[in-house]
Design an enzyme around this catalytic site. Structure first.
Site, PDB file in Angstrom:
ATOM      1  N   THR A  15       0.384  54.868  36.974  1.00 51.44           N
ATOM      2  CA  THR A  15      -0.321  55.716  37.715  1.00 51.44           C
ATOM      3  C   THR A  15      -1.876  55.041  38.399  1.00 51.44           C
ATOM      4  O   THR A  15      -1.960  55.337  39.736  1.00 51.44           O
ATOM      5  CB  THR A  15       0.116  56.901  37.530  1.00 51.44           C
ATOM      6  OG1 THR A  15       1.179  57.259  37.419  1.00 51.44           O
ATOM      7  CG2 THR A  15      -0.676  57.770  38.107  1.00 51.44           C
ATOM      8  N   THR A  95       0.173  56.226  31.946  1.00 51.63           N
ATOM      9  CA  THR A  95       0.945  57.264  30.678  1.00 51.63           C
ATOM     10  C   THR A  95       1.466  57.477  29.419  1.00 51.63           C
ATOM     11  O   THR A  95       1.750  57.484  28.508  1.00 51.63           O
ATOM     12  CB  THR A  95       0.025  58.496  31.223  1.00 51.63           C
ATOM     13  OG1 THR A  95       0.714  58.543  31.930  1.00 51.63           O
ATOM     14  CG2 THR A  95      -1.380  58.692  32.229  1.00 51.63           C
TER      15      THR A  95
END
Ligand code: GLU
Length: 330
Positions: A15, A95
């Site tokens: 991200t 993540t």
């Protein structure tokens, strides 16, 4: 005036390298589309912290990471740390599995230089994105001599976590990461503040080196429930060397699976009782006679990170007592 440290920033996707169609897209966006040099160029004042060199190693969401990805990252970070003109490494990472890569590095790098793994929950294009600040904080942590000798660190949301303990605990919030015993410290205004140190051995004090690993043995994880079918266990026993059994509560095993798991262990599969609760210690020879059944227990480690540890331990031994000692030590 002291010279600025030299840091290498490795891009792997995620991200933090993502882009949404509009600023309101905080959770729906394309990940792994921005190059690491592009991401880095957008961080104000980053150059004030260190001399930066960007390197694009991978470009994919971390949910795709297999063992080969871990080995590629481990080897590259190890090679960089061995260079005298590199003072630390920052890895920008998705993540989802940041805790696994960070723990792998924590256990296999042979250096005291700072290594920081960083991600973000919102892409740089989103409202209130955490990408720029998390990366800035990660650079600040890697640039600080106080971060030496702590093993791999994960920096997110103003916090510095040890790779051993940290885990992603929320699917979308900025405050997604936590460690059961708290972070090692905070980053405030670009300055790390440490309050504790990792208690368990890592990096220079483990028997594993990223440079020496060509492959990792197959270890699977099963998320248990009462109706779990034994065919899942049998299929894993057929081709894996280890199984992390994320049992209910204190690593409990449903009656229907005690026989299959005992047989699997007798057949050579290294069965490790873990817990699906997300925290706590699984007590050896507590709810189950682990010693008699040839099972191991995970101590307090989460199933996904127990997989990393068991894979590494299995590269050097198949002896159940030695494997148990690894869980109790690291
Ligand atoms: N699923 C993607 C990954 O782990 C994006 C998640 C994120 O980076 O926050 O790379």
């Amino acid at each position: 005036m002291t010279a600025k440290p030299n840091l290498v920033v490795i891009g792997t996707g995620g991200t933090i390298a993502g882009r949404g169609n509009a600023a309101v897209n905080t959770s729906a966006y394309q990940c792994s589309v921005l190059g690491i040099d592009e991401v880095l160029a957008s961080i104000p004042h980053a150059d004030a912290l260190a001399n930066l060199r960007a390197e694009q190693l991978l470009q994919t969401g971390s949910e795709n990471f297999g063992n080969a990805h871990l080995l590629v990252i481990g080897r590259r970070v190890s090679a960089l740390l061995a260079q005298p003109d590199v003072d630390g490494v920052v890895i920008a990472h998705g993540t989802d599995t940041i805790e696994e890569t960070a723990y792998f590095l924590h256990l296999t790098l042979k250096s005291a230089k700072p290594v920081v793994v960083v991600g973000s929950m919102r892409p740089p294009s989103a409202l209130s994105s955490d990408a720029a600040l998390n990366l800035y904080d990660a650079l600040a942590v890697a640039a600080d001599p106080a971060s030496r000798g702590l093993g791999a660190l994960v920096v997110v949301n103003d916090e510095i976590h040890t790779a051993r303990d940290v885990a992603k605990r929320n699917s979308f919030k900025l405050e997604a990461f936590g460690s059961p015993y708290g972070p090692l410290g905070y980053v405030v205004e670009g300055v790390p503040r440490y309050y504790r140190r990792p208690a368990r051995p890592h990096t220079l004090d483990t028997p594993w080196s990223a440079d020496a690993l060509d492959a990792l043995p197959k270890v699977d994880v099963v998320h248990a429930y009462g109706a779990l079918d034994r065919r899942v266990i049998d299929a894993i026993a057929a081709d894996a060397r280890g199984l992390i059994y994320a049992g209910t509560g204190n690593g409990n095993v449903s009656e229907s699976l005690i026989g299959p798991l005992r047989d699997a262990a007798r057949g050579g599969l290294r069965v490790v009782r873990a817990s699906r609760t997300g925290s706590g210690v699984v007590v050896r020879n507590g709810a189950q006679p682990d010693g008699a059944f040839g099972w191991l227990t995970v101590d307090d480690q989460l199933p996904q990170k127990a997989r990393i540890l068991l894979m590494l331990a299995l590269t050097q031994t198949d002896d159940p007592a030695a494997l148990q000692a690894a869980f109790d030590r690291y």
